[in-house]
Design an enzyme around this catalytic site. Structure first.
Site, PDB file in Angstrom:
ATOM      1  N   GLN A 159      81.193  62.015  58.888  1.00 27.22           N
ATOM      2  CA  GLN A 159      80.820  63.390  59.193  1.00 27.22           C
ATOM      3  C   GLN A 159      82.000  64.357  59.234  1.00 27.22           C
ATOM      4  O   GLN A 159      81.799  65.561  59.160  1.00 27.22           O
ATOM      5  CB  GLN A 159      80.048  63.435  60.517  1.00 27.22           C
ATOM      6  CG  GLN A 159      78.697  62.733  60.402  1.00 27.22           C
ATOM      7  CD  GLN A 159      77.958  62.675  61.727  1.00 27.22           C
ATOM      8  OE1 GLN A 159      78.158  61.754  62.495  1.00 27.22           O
ATOM      9  NE2 GLN A 159      77.123  63.649  61.995  1.00 27.22           N
TER      10      GLN A 159
ATOM     11  N   HIS B  85      75.833  60.731  46.175  1.00 26.29           N
ATOM     12  CA  HIS B  85      76.237  61.029  44.794  1.00 26.29           C
ATOM     13  C   HIS B  85      75.062  60.795  43.845  1.00 26.29           C
ATOM     14  O   HIS B  85      74.882  61.530  42.878  1.00 26.29           O
ATOM     15  CB  HIS B  85      77.444  60.180  44.398  1.00 26.29           C
ATOM     16  CG  HIS B  85      78.700  60.569  45.121  1.00 26.29           C
ATOM     17  ND1 HIS B  85      79.794  59.753  45.253  1.00 26.29           N
ATOM     18  CD2 HIS B  85      79.031  61.713  45.796  1.00 26.29           C
ATOM     19  CE1 HIS B  85      80.746  60.362  45.955  1.00 26.29           C
ATOM     20  NE2 HIS B  85      80.293  61.551  46.297  1.00 26.29           N
TER      21      HIS B  85
ATOM     22  N   ARG C 284      86.343  60.164  71.068  1.00 25.93           N
ATOM     23  CA  ARG C 284      85.610  59.053  70.468  1.00 25.93           C
ATOM     24  C   ARG C 284      85.446  59.330  68.980  1.00 25.93           C
ATOM     25  O   ARG C 284      84.883  60.360  68.600  1.00 25.93           O
ATOM     26  CB  ARG C 284      84.237  58.947  71.145  1.00 25.93           C
ATOM     27  CG  ARG C 284      83.455  57.773  70.655  1.00 25.93           C
ATOM     28  CD  ARG C 284      81.955  57.917  70.863  1.00 25.93           C
ATOM     29  NE  ARG C 284      81.335  57.324  69.709  1.00 25.93           N
ATOM     30  CZ  ARG C 284      80.059  57.427  69.395  1.00 25.93           C
ATOM     31  NH1 ARG C 284      79.238  58.121  70.125  1.00 25.93           N
ATOM     32  NH2 ARG C 284      79.610  56.846  68.312  1.00 25.93           N
TER      33      ARG C 284
ATOM     34  N   HIS D 197      79.928  53.372  62.230  1.00 30.35           N
ATOM     35  CA  HIS D 197      79.060  54.542  62.406  1.00 30.35           C
ATOM     36  C   HIS D 197      78.431  54.848  61.042  1.00 30.35           C
ATOM     37  O   HIS D 197      78.649  55.899  60.460  1.00 30.35           O
ATOM     38  CB  HIS D 197      79.860  55.727  62.957  1.00 30.35           C
ATOM     39  CG  HIS D 197      79.016  56.784  63.604  1.00 30.35           C
ATOM     40  ND1 HIS D 197      79.214  57.237  64.891  1.00 30.35           N
ATOM     41  CD2 HIS D 197      77.966  57.487  63.132  1.00 30.35           C
ATOM     42  CE1 HIS D 197      78.323  58.172  65.188  1.00 30.35           C
ATOM     43  NE2 HIS D 197      77.562  58.359  64.133  1.00 30.35           N
TER      44      HIS D 197
ATOM     45  N   GLU E 247      74.521  53.312  67.478  1.00 36.51           N
ATOM     46  CA  GLU E 247      73.086  53.496  67.233  1.00 36.51           C
ATOM     47  C   GLU E 247      72.531  52.462  66.257  1.00 36.51           C
ATOM     48  O   GLU E 247      72.096  52.789  65.151  1.00 36.51           O
ATOM     49  CB  GLU E 247      72.791  54.917  66.731  1.00 36.51           C
ATOM     50  CG  GLU E 247      73.094  55.972  67.781  1.00 36.51           C
ATOM     51  CD  GLU E 247      72.529  57.352  67.420  1.00 36.51           C
ATOM     52  OE1 GLU E 247      71.933  57.500  66.343  1.00 36.51           O
ATOM     53  OE2 GLU E 247      72.693  58.274  68.238  1.00 36.51           O
TER      54      GLU E 247
ATOM     55  N   ASN F  10      73.747  57.272  73.967  1.00 36.01           N
ATOM     56  CA  ASN F  10      73.592  58.515  73.199  1.00 36.01           C
ATOM     57  C   ASN F  10      72.263  59.137  73.599  1.00 36.01           C
ATOM     58  O   ASN F  10      71.206  58.534  73.395  1.00 36.01           O
ATOM     59  CB  ASN F  10      73.562  58.236  71.698  1.00 36.01           C
ATOM     60  CG  ASN F  10      74.911  57.783  71.160  1.00 36.01           C
ATOM     61  OD1 ASN F  10      75.870  57.624  71.909  1.00 36.01           O
ATOM     62  ND2 ASN F  10      74.992  57.582  69.861  1.00 36.01           N
TER      63      ASN F  10
ATOM     64  N   TYR G 204      69.916  62.752  73.467  1.00 39.74           N
ATOM     65  CA  TYR G 204      69.717  64.129  73.008  1.00 39.74           C
ATOM     66  C   TYR G 204      68.409  64.735  73.488  1.00 39.74           C
ATOM     67  O   TYR G 204      68.336  65.916  73.789  1.00 39.74           O
ATOM     68  CB  TYR G 204      69.733  64.194  71.471  1.00 39.74           C
ATOM     69  CG  TYR G 204      71.093  63.943  70.876  1.00 39.74           C
ATOM     70  CD1 TYR G 204      72.009  64.978  70.737  1.00 39.74           C
ATOM     71  CD2 TYR G 204      71.462  62.669  70.455  1.00 39.74           C
ATOM     72  CE1 TYR G 204      73.259  64.769  70.189  1.00 39.74           C
ATOM     73  CE2 TYR G 204      72.720  62.442  69.906  1.00 39.74           C
ATOM     74  CZ  TYR G 204      73.614  63.498  69.779  1.00 39.74           C
ATOM     75  OH  TYR G 204      74.857  63.274  69.240  1.00 39.74           O
TER      76      TYR G 204
ATOM     77  N   GLU H 249      77.181  60.214  73.475  1.00 43.73           N
ATOM     78  CA  GLU H 249      76.832  61.407  72.692  1.00 43.73           C
ATOM     79  C   GLU H 249      75.817  62.224  73.469  1.00 43.73           C
ATOM     80  O   GLU H 249      74.943  61.675  74.138  1.00 43.73           O
ATOM     81  CB  GLU H 249      76.215  61.051  71.325  1.00 43.73           C
ATOM     82  CG  GLU H 249      77.189  60.502  70.324  1.00 43.73           C
ATOM     83  CD  GLU H 249      76.549  60.272  68.947  1.00 43.73           C
ATOM     84  OE1 GLU H 249      75.536  60.938  68.606  1.00 43.73           O
ATOM     85  OE2 GLU H 249      77.074  59.423  68.212  1.00 43.73           O
TER      86      GLU H 249
END
Ligand SMILES: *[C@@H]1O[C@H](CO)[C@@H](O)[C@H](O)[C@H]1NC(C)=O
Ligand SMILES: *[C@@H]1O[C@H](CO)[C@@H](O)[C@H](O)[C@H]1NC(C)=O
Ligand SMILES: *[C@@H]1O[C@H](CO)[C@@H](O)[C@H](O)[C@H]1NC(C)=O
Ligand SMILES: *[C@@H]1O[C@H](CO)[C@@H](O)[C@H](O)[C@H]1NC(C)=O
Length: 489
Positions: free
Chosen positions: A45, A65, A103, A148, A193, A331, A333, A398
């Protein structure tokens, strides 16, 4: 505001009174001594440099790609924030805001272009050493994830996480990383994750996007757990003198029961067991959650299969996997309401769980359709973890707020409310939360949303050659927040 003088006197009197005994103990507004704040990123990322200096392709390079339309505006991570070249700018921002930890993840194909240890890419090794040294020189502690999501393509060519051999290949990679960086890195995450990684095999939203609903996901998950367990035991045998602490970063969205009926309460529990529990139960209790085993075996049988879609561990594997996290990486959210109901593709993990999960229309929306703001869900997740796995130290690995680049106040509100839930979990529930790494230090490549969705405290001008970084309002807010709420050692 106009205040009549009598009221003013009362206000002053009350305020003065609060200063001595009615003020809640400092500990309830402050985070405990030693609590660590940090920020997170992931290699694909932010790094760019997708083929720089001998790096091999990952499944994300390859997939994007070949399928550019998979991502908004046909973007990809070829350049991203160019942190491969500009990591010092990232460290500078981390330092300026005042975080104690950072991290990040290591790109497996950057250090091992074929995925195997017989071909080591020295510039890749040097890159992470430089990042780690830059962090330590600035008094920032590294928390390093080994995986990751960016699997080397040659390993996907032999089946990736569906191939049982991946457990040994991952362990060899982990061995090299511990050997190389373990004197300096004391906090490790094997896999970030695992549920999302498995989702790349069971669904179509992440590379390799195989859409093997209800089969590929369980098989990939099984091998992710085997890989984690082997890597953990190898660390214990060869590197325990380094004194590092290992976890996975677990994910999920907990469910509030729609009503207090036994059916809804059981559905909310299954929502947890089929997400967090899928990976946390094996590493903390030795096998899959009994309810997963029961439901998936039953459905498999009803489908006329004589082998369950959820693989079985051998006794030896259970011994190897059981008890292999030193802390719990969470994590978080968002959350859902949950009630009984078979939804989703047939077969699929969603359908197996027999939970109908849905958002409350009143919960605030964000730039990401999958993320509604519900801070109480973080405390719910922490309480549930405590209830299921005892008092294991937890680091939130996260947590963050996505916008389109224009609503930074809402990001501040998100952090403020979620951090308040953590303090409540610490002081009211007695849960041992020892750190918090927000997502993310910097705007970056947000998977299918490309660069349209932003989670950063630091804005990036993706059109500028230098990917110019500018601290946002939320960065200054966080700087101040830590100064106000953190007890120094
Ligand atoms: C996992 O380890 C714990 C603690 O040693 C033990 O109580 C439990 O029975 C083990 N689980 C399995 C499935 O063997
Ligand atoms: C699976 O079921 C089929 C059909 O009933 C049967 O022919 C086959 O022998 C079974 N395989 C195993 C491994 O039990
Ligand atoms: C929380 O966990 C840390 C790290 O394992 C430990 O040092 C500390 O004693 C724990 N605190 C409580 C209150 O359990
Ligand atoms: C990019 O960075 C270099 C080195 O810091 C600087 O000299 C140059 O002016 C920058 N270019 C732009 C367009 O900001």
């Amino acid at each position: 505001m106009w205040i009549p003088s009598a009221t003013l006197i009362v206000v002053l009197a009350v305020t003065a009174g609060l200063c001595d005994d009615r003020l809640p103990p400092a500990s309830h507004t402050m985070f405990p001594k030693g609590f660590k704040f940090g920020a997170s990123t992931a290699a694909y990322q932010v790094e760019g440099g997708w083929n720089a200096d001998g790096k091999g392709p990952s499944i994300w390079d390859d997939y994007l790609h070949k399928h550019p339309d998979f991502i908004k505006n046909r973007n990809n991570g070829d350049v991203a924030d160019d942190s491969y070249h500009l990591y010092k700018d990232d460290v500078k921002a981390i330092k300026e805001i005042g975080f104690q930890t950072y991290r990040f993840s290591i790109s497996w194909p950057r250090v091992l272009p074929t995925g195997r240890t017989n071909q080591v890419n020295q510039p890749g090794i040097d890159y992470y050493m430089n990042v780690i040294d830059e962090l330590l020189a600035n008094g920032i502690e590294p928390v390093v994830a080994l995986y990751h999501w960016d699997l080397p393509v040659p390993l996907q060519d032999i089946g990736g996480w569906l191939n049982p051999d991946i457990a040994d290949l991952f362990t060899e990679y982990a061995d090299l990383m511990f050997k190389t960086y373990g004197d300096k890195v004391k906090w490790w995450i094997t896999i970030n994750e695992a549920q999302s990684v498995a989702g790349g095999y069971g669904g179509g939203n992440a590379a390799p996007a195989l859409n093997l609903h209800g089969t590929g996901d369980y098989l990939a998950g099984h091998n992710l757990l085997r890989a984690h367990g082997k890597a953990y035991r190898m660390y214990q045998q060869k590197y325990s003198h380094q004194g590092g602490k290992i976890s996975m970063a677990f994910c999920g969205a907990p469910c509030f029961p729609t009503t207090q009926s036994p059916e809804d309460i059981a559905a909310a529990d299954r929502c947890f067991q089929f997400s967090f529990g899928w990976f946390a139960h094996p590493v903390l209790r030795g096998d899959y959650p009994p309810i997963m085993r029961e439901y998936i075996d039953r459905n498999s049988k009803a489908e006329g299969r004589n082998v369950s879609r959820l693989p079985y561990f051998t006794d030896e594997e259970i011994r190897e996997i059981n008890g292999t996290v030193d802390w719990f990486g969470l994590n978080y959210y968002t959350a859902y309401w949950g009630k009984e109901g078979a939804v989703g593709a047939n077969p699929s993990t969603d359908r197996d769980s027999n939970v109908n999960k849905y958002f409350d229309p009143n919960w605030p929306s964000t730039a990401s359709s999958w993320l509604k703001v519900i801070p109480q869900g973080l405390r719910l997740a922490l309480q549930k973890l405590r209830q299921e796995y005892g008092n294991i130290p937890i680091i939130v690995t996260e947590n963050g707020y996505p916008d389109n680049g224009d609503k930074d106040e809402k990001r501040i509100g998100y952090f403020e409310t979620h951090l308040a839930e953590i303090r409540a979990a610490i002081y009211e529930d007695g849960i041992n939360v020892t750190g918090y790494c927000l997502w993310s230090i910097i705007d970056n490549f947000e998977w299918r949303d490309g660069y349209t969705v932003k989670f950063g405290l630091v804005e990036v001008d993706f059109d500028s050659p230098n990917k110019t970084r500018t601290l946002k309002k939320s960065a200054y807010w966080f700087q101040n927040y830590m100064a106000m709420h953190k007890l120094i050692q």
